[in-house]
Write an enzyme that holds these catalytic residues in place. Structure first.
Site, PDB file in Angstrom:
ATOM      1  N   CYS A   2       6.437 -37.269 -16.150  1.00 30.03           N
ATOM      2  CA  CYS A   2       7.167 -37.814 -17.274  1.00 30.03           C
ATOM      3  C   CYS A   2       8.621 -37.378 -17.223  1.00 30.03           C
ATOM      4  CB  CYS A   2       6.523 -37.351 -18.580  1.00 30.03           C
ATOM      5  SG  CYS A   2       4.722 -37.566 -18.620  1.00 30.03           S
ATOM      6  N   LEU A  51       4.620 -40.957 -18.865  1.00 28.97           N
ATOM      7  CA  LEU A  51       3.883 -41.785 -17.917  1.00 28.97           C
ATOM      8  C   LEU A  51       2.442 -41.300 -17.976  1.00 28.97           C
ATOM      9  CD1 LEU A  51       4.118 -43.953 -15.623  1.00 28.97           C
ATOM     10  CD2 LEU A  51       4.315 -42.048 -14.027  1.00 28.97           C
ATOM     11  N   GLU A  81       1.985 -32.332 -13.266  1.00 25.69           N
ATOM     12  CA  GLU A  81       0.520 -32.351 -13.303  1.00 25.69           C
ATOM     13  C   GLU A  81       0.010 -30.949 -12.980  1.00 25.69           C
ATOM     14  OE1 GLU A  81      -1.245 -34.857 -14.249  1.00 25.69           O
ATOM     15  OE2 GLU A  81       0.196 -36.507 -14.090  1.00 25.69           O
ATOM     16  N   GLY A 371       2.731 -36.717   2.340  1.00 30.22           N
ATOM     17  CA  GLY A 371       2.591 -35.563   3.228  1.00 30.22           C
ATOM     18  C   GLY A 371       3.749 -34.586   3.223  1.00 30.22           C
TER      19      GLY A 371
END
Length: 640
Positions: A2, A51, A81, A371
């Site tokens: 967000c 989001l 997260e 990655g």
């Protein structure tokens, strides 16, 4: 993932700044198009763009929580997260705490109440957040271990503002009496290195909270910053015949990291290039999502794309594959938009194809894995092999070494052996400045006459090198890149360019549990048998398709050298230089001469030219207000 914006008043008049915060939130709506809210009391204003990824119906922010006797004590704004939130929730519930949501945000604020500042050491994820304690009247802000998520800061007599995006702070500048002068030291660092190193920004009064740091702020006081994470490669010898044990540990921890990074209440896809890093992540992700979508990009010019290899990899793992091809015209047209999203310029041409593949991915998914970080953690850059080739110089007596260095200085440019002598007679601190450097000092003085050696790259690298004296040469190079190239370029584009498309990028290699294994790998298992990332390749032998196992990663290679010399971008570059109002910074005549030399084949100036061009476009947007980046917000589906 967000966008947050917060203001802590110095004098208890925060309510006077509610409108300023509210008006500055929309310019980072791309970070959170699903919801926008704000909250305030007499000391603080907190704004948020969401989001929605986890607990879609709840976990709205700013999020309030507190114990039973003060249920609204804390207010949280959080970007990122937390991948171990399920395990943290169970641990905190066992300690007697109750939760009101099922998302990851609440674990931060409950954990902060339980552990205090040490909560950051329990978090496994990417984050930039602020927690306001209405009882103690203190603000706690923190950033993740590696710097995956950004956090900008500015303090004036009015108070302290913090944000996921610098442009929101710029919007609040009039209300805060913020000085928007540019920092010449930061400009020189940018031209030298291709990015602005932390904690600087190009605006002198705006900085960044560094990776692995937190700060405590009380009204009227400057932030008190503390580093909580100091990555160090503590390499451990592996007994002969036990190498497979290490390879198995790497495979297990990556499997676990990818599994945790797949936690979401929306669709998760994966970027896929032609190398082992993204292929390993996509292959492991496919185990948890049978319908995995993979995405890659390439260019119309033949020979500058990994599209075919990526498609072969997608077919081998059974993933549906989507490709975006970028033309030179699309490339040039997108650059102003990208510079606006970046906040500060980054002179990495791969930003543009990343922007287009992210836009394509966002049509299908809301989260992608990638990655990034594998090269820094597992020893993937070719330059990491240099200590082996230069090892014979360590046996040469000092007087002779000095003589060889004097000899290298008088040898003609381009003569065979000159570069080897130059680098072999330098200390690592002198010769290695990270994975990118656009100009040496003489080249810089050609385009920036006011440049000074006092501000060159060594000002940035010397303190980092001082921390790594006990490490082997390869580990020292990795350590430097963790604090420079990775967080200055790799992670800036990973965050800014994907969020430009309201797409959350997750990087399973940059996980603290993965690092706990990677940090122990001895250098002989990083660059063994003429390859890089040897231990990672061995760990992935039974996982990734054979055709990529020993293939060098190229990412999204850009034909910039050809385009700047040809019809594709030469005229565009010439106009950009001519129109730019940066005469107090650059000798524009010298820059135009470099462009002509590049076109005529006198010298390959593509990297240096791109560094200057990116800055000029950024300057045209944020300083001159002459270039319109044409930002249009796209209304994406909320739940993909």
């Amino acid at each position: 993932m967000c966008g947050l914006l917060g203001f802590l008043s110095a004098d208890g008049k925060a309510t006077d700044y509610v409108d300023a915060v509210t008006n500055a939130l929309p310019c980072q709506r791309h970070r959170g198009p699903d919801d926008s809210e704000s909250w305030s009391d007499s000391d603080v204003v907190l704004g948020f763009n969401r989001l929605s990824i986890v607990d879609l119906e709840h976990s709205h922010q700013p999020l309030q929580w507190g114990p039973e006797d003060n249920p609204e004590r804390y207010t949280l704004t959080f970007n990122g997260e937390i991948y171990n939130y399920v395990e943290l929730r169970e641990e905190l519930q066992a300690a007697g705490y109750h939760f009101r949501t099922t998302g990851d945000s609440e674990t931060i604020v409950v954990g902060y109440h339980h552990w205090g500042a040490e909560v950051v050491e329990h978090l496994r994820g990417m984050f930039g957040f602020g927690v306001w304690d209405s009882q103690k009247r203190t603000l706690f802000i923190a950033r993740d271990q590696f710097g995956i998520k950004p956090l900008f800061l500015a303090t004036t007599a009015q108070g302290t503002v913090f944000s996921s995006e610098k442009k929101s702070i710029l919007e609040m500048a009039p209300a805060l009496n913020l000085d928007l002068s540019l920092d010449r030291r930061a400009i020189e660092h940018y031209v030298d290195l291709q990015y602005v190193p932390e904690p600087e920004s190009l605006h002198a009064q705006i900085s960044r909270l560094e990776s692995g740091c937190y700060a405590t702020i009380t009204p009227g006081q400057a932030p008190k910053i503390q580093r909580y994470f100091r990555p160090a490669f503590r390499t451990t010898p592996v007994p002969q015949g036990r190498e497979q044990d290490l390879f198995d540990r790497i495979a297990r921890v990556l499997e676990d990291s990818v599994e945790k990074h797949m936690r979401a209440d929306v669709t998760v896809g994966s970027f896929l290039s032609g190398g082992i890093d993204s292929t390993a992540i996509a292959t492991l992700a496919k185990r948890h999502n049978p319908d995995l979508l993979t995405f890659t990009t390439g260019f119309e010019r033949e020979g500058y794309s990994e599209v075919d290899v990526a498609a072969e990899s997608a077919a081998a793992i059974g993933a549906e594959h989507i490709v975006k091809i970028v033309s030179p015209e699309e490339y040039a047209e997108a650059i102003p938009k990208i510079m606006w999203y970046l906040d500060d310029p980054v002179a990495d041409p791969s930003l543009v194809p990343l922007y287009f593949v992210a836009a394509e991915a966002r049509k299908h998914v809301k989260v992608v894995l990638s990655g990034e970080g594998a090269d820094e953690l597992f020893g993937g850059y070719t330059i990491y092999k240099e200590p082996l080739s230069l090892a014979p110089f360590e046996k040469i007596p000092s007087p002779l070494l000095k003589g060889l260095r004097r000899l290298s200085a008088v040898l003609p440019e381009g003569m065979k052996g000159k570069s080897l002598l130059e680098r072999g007679t330098m200390s690592m601190e002198e010769r290695y400045y990270g994975n990118a450097r656009s100009f040496n000092f003489e080249q810089m003085q050609r385009v920036i006459p006011w440049a000074t050696r006092e501000w060159d790259h060594r000002e940035v690298t010397a303190p980092i090198y001082a921390q790594s004296r006990h490490m082997d040469p390869v580990a020292r190079m990795q350590h430097l890149d963790l604090f420079t190239w990775m967080r200055g370029d790799i992670l800036v584009k990973a965050d800014k360019i994907n969020m430009a498309n309201s797409l959350e990028l997750r990087v399973p290699f940059l996980d603290k549990e993965v690092f706990s294994v990677a940090e122990s790998i001895p250098h002989e298992l990083k660059i063994a048998h003429g390859t890089t990332k040897y231990a990672l390749r061995k760990a992935m032998e039974q996982i990734v398709p054979p055709h990529v196992l020993h293939r060098k990663k190229l990412g999204f290679p850009v034909p910039m050298r050809h385009w700047l010399a040809g019809d594709e971008l030469f005229g565009w570059a010439q106009d950009t230089i001519t129109d730019s109002q940066t005469d107090e910074i650059f000798d524009k005549k010298a820059v135009l001469e470099m462009l002509k030399e590049h076109r005529d084949g006198v010298s390959d100036h593509s990297r240096r030219l791109w560094t200057v061009l990116a800055f000029m476009i950024w300057h045209g947007i944020f300083v001159e207000h002459r270039i319109d980046p044409h930002i249009e917000h796209k209304d994406y589906p909320v739940n993909i």
